[in-house]
Design a protein around this motif. Structure first.
Motif, PDB file in Angstrom:
ATOM      1  N   UNK A 119       0.822  -1.203   0.000  1.00 30.41           N
ATOM      2  CA  UNK A 119       0.000   0.000   0.000  1.00 30.41           C
ATOM      3  C   UNK A 119       0.861   1.261   0.000  1.00 30.41           C
ATOM      4  N   UNK A 120       0.256   2.325  -0.470  1.00 33.32           N
ATOM      5  CA  UNK A 120       0.939   3.620  -0.458  1.00 33.32           C
ATOM      6  C   UNK A 120       0.533   4.454   0.754  1.00 33.32           C
ATOM      7  N   UNK A 121      -0.585   4.089   1.399  1.00 32.76           N
ATOM      8  CA  UNK A 121      -1.173   4.848   2.499  1.00 32.76           C
ATOM      9  C   UNK A 121      -1.494   6.277   2.068  1.00 32.76           C
ATOM     10  N   UNK A 122      -1.952   6.382   0.809  1.00 31.73           N
ATOM     11  CA  UNK A 122      -2.406   7.661   0.275  1.00 31.73           C
ATOM     12  C   UNK A 122      -3.690   7.436  -0.521  1.00 31.73           C
ATOM     13  N   UNK A 123      -4.627   8.381  -0.384  1.00 32.40           N
ATOM     14  CA  UNK A 123      -5.824   8.392  -1.208  1.00 32.40           C
ATOM     15  C   UNK A 123      -5.793   9.633  -2.080  1.00 32.40           C
ATOM     16  N   UNK A 124      -6.259   9.503  -3.313  1.00 30.96           N
ATOM     17  CA  UNK A 124      -6.331  10.660  -4.203  1.00 30.96           C
ATOM     18  C   UNK A 124      -7.679  11.352  -4.019  1.00 30.96           C
ATOM     19  N   UNK A 125      -7.639  12.676  -3.993  1.00 31.30           N
ATOM     20  CA  UNK A 125      -8.859  13.489  -3.967  1.00 31.30           C
ATOM     21  C   UNK A 125      -8.945  14.194  -5.305  1.00 31.30           C
ATOM     22  N   UNK A 126      -9.979  13.859  -6.069  1.00 32.11           N
ATOM     23  CA  UNK A 126     -10.108  14.433  -7.406  1.00 32.11           C
ATOM     24  C   UNK A 126     -11.250  15.444  -7.437  1.00 32.11           C
ATOM     25  N   UNK A 127     -10.968  16.652  -7.943  1.00 29.54           N
ATOM     26  CA  UNK A 127     -12.016  17.660  -8.063  1.00 29.54           C
ATOM     27  C   UNK A 127     -11.446  19.009  -8.445  1.00 29.54           C
ATOM     28  N   UNK A 128     -12.330  19.977  -8.581  1.00 27.19           N
ATOM     29  CA  UNK A 128     -11.978  21.335  -8.963  1.00 27.19           C
ATOM     30  C   UNK A 128     -11.585  22.127  -7.714  1.00 27.19           C
ATOM     31  N   UNK A 129     -10.342  22.520  -7.623  1.00 30.57           N
ATOM     32  CA  UNK A 129      -9.842  23.171  -6.406  1.00 30.57           C
ATOM     33  C   UNK A 129     -10.397  24.585  -6.221  1.00 30.57           C
ATOM     34  N   UNK A 130     -11.067  25.136  -7.237  1.00 29.25           N
ATOM     35  CA  UNK A 130     -11.704  26.443  -7.072  1.00 29.25           C
ATOM     36  C   UNK A 130     -13.156  26.305  -6.633  1.00 29.25           C
ATOM     37  N   UNK A 131     -13.634  25.079  -6.511  1.00 27.52           N
ATOM     38  CA  UNK A 131     -15.018  24.813  -6.147  1.00 27.52           C
ATOM     39  C   UNK A 131     -15.122  24.672  -4.624  1.00 27.52           C
ATOM     40  N   UNK A 132     -15.876  25.557  -3.953  1.00 28.65           N
ATOM     41  CA  UNK A 132     -15.971  25.471  -2.489  1.00 28.65           C
ATOM     42  C   UNK A 132     -16.569  24.152  -2.008  1.00 28.65           C
ATOM     43  N   UNK A 133     -17.388  23.505  -2.834  1.00 29.08           N
ATOM     44  CA  UNK A 133     -17.948  22.209  -2.444  1.00 29.08           C
ATOM     45  C   UNK A 133     -16.827  21.166  -2.347  1.00 29.08           C
ATOM     46  N   UNK A 134     -15.927  21.172  -3.333  1.00 31.24           N
ATOM     47  CA  UNK A 134     -14.830  20.206  -3.318  1.00 31.24           C
ATOM     48  C   UNK A 134     -13.890  20.455  -2.145  1.00 31.24           C
ATOM     49  N   UNK A 135     -13.650  21.704  -1.824  1.00 38.56           N
ATOM     50  CA  UNK A 135     -12.755  22.008  -0.708  1.00 38.56           C
ATOM     51  C   UNK A 135     -13.316  21.486   0.610  1.00 38.56           C
ATOM     52  N   UNK A 136     -14.643  21.494   0.754  1.00 38.13           N
ATOM     53  CA  UNK A 136     -15.248  20.945   1.955  1.00 38.13           C
ATOM     54  C   UNK A 136     -15.156  19.418   1.971  1.00 38.13           C
ATOM     55  N   UNK A 137     -15.329  18.803   0.788  1.00 39.99           N
ATOM     56  CA  UNK A 137     -15.138  17.348   0.678  1.00 39.99           C
ATOM     57  C   UNK A 137     -13.703  16.992   1.067  1.00 39.99           C
ATOM     58  N   UNK A 138     -12.751  17.760   0.587  1.00 42.24           N
ATOM     59  CA  UNK A 138     -11.346  17.538   0.890  1.00 42.24           C
ATOM     60  C   UNK A 138     -11.079  17.658   2.388  1.00 42.24           C
ATOM     61  N   UNK A 139     -11.709  18.619   3.020  1.00 47.21           N
ATOM     62  CA  UNK A 139     -11.571  18.802   4.464  1.00 47.21           C
ATOM     63  C   UNK A 139     -12.026  17.550   5.218  1.00 47.21           C
ATOM     64  N   UNK A 183     -32.543  29.344   2.272  1.00 45.87           N
ATOM     65  CA  UNK A 183     -31.732  28.742   1.206  1.00 45.87           C
ATOM     66  C   UNK A 183     -31.662  27.233   1.355  1.00 45.87           C
ATOM     67  N   UNK A 184     -31.484  26.563   0.212  1.00 48.23           N
ATOM     68  CA  UNK A 184     -31.358  25.095   0.216  1.00 48.23           C
ATOM     69  C   UNK A 184     -29.909  24.634   0.300  1.00 48.23           C
ATOM     70  N   UNK A 185     -28.975  25.550   0.438  1.00 49.36           N
ATOM     71  CA  UNK A 185     -27.595  25.131   0.674  1.00 49.36           C
ATOM     72  C   UNK A 185     -26.815  26.285   1.292  1.00 49.36           C
ATOM     73  N   UNK A 186     -25.579  26.011   1.633  1.00 50.69           N
ATOM     74  CA  UNK A 186     -24.674  27.033   2.166  1.00 50.69           C
ATOM     75  C   UNK A 186     -23.275  26.733   1.643  1.00 50.69           C
ATOM     76  N   UNK A 187     -23.213  26.467   0.342  1.00 48.18           N
ATOM     77  CA  UNK A 187     -21.982  26.001  -0.287  1.00 48.18           C
ATOM     78  C   UNK A 187     -20.788  26.903   0.010  1.00 48.18           C
ATOM     79  N   UNK A 188     -21.002  28.195  -0.068  1.00 46.12           N
ATOM     80  CA  UNK A 188     -19.887  29.128   0.120  1.00 46.12           C
ATOM     81  C   UNK A 188     -19.701  29.548   1.576  1.00 46.12           C
ATOM     82  N   UNK A 189     -20.490  28.937   2.471  1.00 46.87           N
ATOM     83  CA  UNK A 189     -20.392  29.210   3.901  1.00 46.87           C
ATOM     84  C   UNK A 189     -20.523  30.703   4.214  1.00 46.87           C
TER      85      UNK A 189
END
Length: 352
Positions: free
Chosen positions: A63-83, A280-286
């Motif tokens: 194993x590498x003990x690493x997972x890849x996170x794939x997404x658009x780094x300018x997208x606030x939704x992806x940054x929360x997933x990454x968190x 609102x139905x979301x708070x994507x940008x917090x």
């Protein structure tokens, strides 16, 4: 040079065997470790400042003990997933390798497959769009048995497990709340980018229409193209005036819609949370909690979704869950009650 600390030194100080040290570090299946011994190993690691040899560990475990996170780094939704991913990975001794989107689909598939086949990653979590199903990617996941979890994507694909939210349920809860608080029939503001609505927004609209119909109310859907406030401030002020929202309730699919309506209303002298009730139905940008008045919302828990996705992926990798189990993971929206939805008495006082 100082002598390099080894797992033998850790085992000696902790008073355990090296196999116990290995079990604590690697989560080795079949070797039970008591909490007392586990704590002794962790204390010894800290005292000796022991560092795992990542290369040797990888050669031993495969194993590498690493997972890849794939997404658009300018997208606030992806940054929360990454968190969320980072939180789950840190708890299991894993690292996150960021693989930004932006490359052509073919190059993206080849690049991530190469990382997996070279054992530089053990699996992938991605923030996908449900209406943009990539059949070539689905085929590659099947062929290479690639550990892969999608956040919000592939809801109809049985071979790819996804972390999904029930958008219809979130809208029903929002409407129930607004109706019980205000007694006003909410109108629905739907922002879009000029392209066909995605899976989540289609679900939201359907839920709104169904709820209004079931309550004997006339659905009112306003669909508007999104744009920056600086460019469209006059549009939104006119939008509020034309619809005479002095005593009304508005539910928006995106948090930006609630922000636009709230700002425009206040510029027109309409009290948000007293005369006009906005949700609102979301708070994507917090940003909802930072508005004045703060905006009530049903929030998509992207951080939780990222954490759940990484946790499920690690279960596959560690053998704690059979890879044949592709059941999706469902989450519920997080209700945040704030100031932008008042009560019947607030509306009456404002009218007086």
């Amino acid at each position: 040079m100082a002598k390099r600390v080894t797992s033998f030194d850790v085992a000696k100080l902790a008073g355990v065997s090296r196999s116990v040290v290995s079990a604590v570090l690697n989560g080795t299946p079949g070797i039970g470790v008591s909490e007392e011994k586990r704590q002794a190993v962790l204390d010894a690691i800290r005292e000796l400042n022991y560092q795992v040899d990542a290369q040797a560990r990888g050669m031993k475990t495969g194993r590498s003990y690493s997972l890849a996170a794939y997404g658009n780094v300018t997208n606030p939704m992806f940054l929360q997933v990454l968190e969320g991913m980072q939180a789950a990975c840190a708890a299991h001794g894993y690292h996150v390798l960021l693989y930004p989107s932006g490359t052509a689909p073919g190059q993206r598939i080849e690049g991530m497959l190469d990382l997996f086949l070279q054992r530089r990653i053990d699996g992938i979590v991605a923030l996908d769009r449900p209406h943009l199903v990539n059949e070539e990617w689905v085929k590659a996941v099947r062929e290479y048995r690639l550990p892969y979890i999608s956040v919000e994507g592939y809801p109809d694909e049985t071979d790819i497990p996804s972390v999904l939210m029930d958008y219809e349920e979130s809208v029903r809860r929002a409407l129930d709340y607004m109706w019980s608080r205000t007694g006003l029939a909410p109108v629905y503001l739907e922002l879009h980018h000029g392209t066909p609505l995605g899976y989540g927004d289609r679900q939201r609209r359907q839920a709104y229409v169904a709820w209004m119909t079931s309550h004997g109310l006339l659905p009112q859907v306003f669909s508007e193209i999104d744009g920056s406030w600086n460019e469209r401030a006059d549009f939104w002020r006119q939008w509020v005036k034309e619809r005479r929202l002095g005593s009304a309730a508005v539910l928006t699919n995106w948090s930006r819609g609630a922000v636009y309506v709230s700002r425009a209303a206040q510029l027109e002298g309409i009290g948000v949370g007293r005369q006009l009730h906005v949700m609102a139905c979301d708070n994507t940008e917090r940003i909802n909690q930072h508005m004045f008045p703060a905006i009530t919302s049903m929030e998509v828990p992207y951080r939780e979704m990222g954490e759940l996705a990484a946790a499920r992926l690690l279960e596959y990798i560690d053998g704690r869950r059979p890879v044949q189990d592709k059941n999706g993971i469902w989450v519920t929206a997080q209700f945040a009650e704030r100031d932008s939805v008042g009560s019947n008495s607030d509306s009456l006082e404002a009218d007086v």
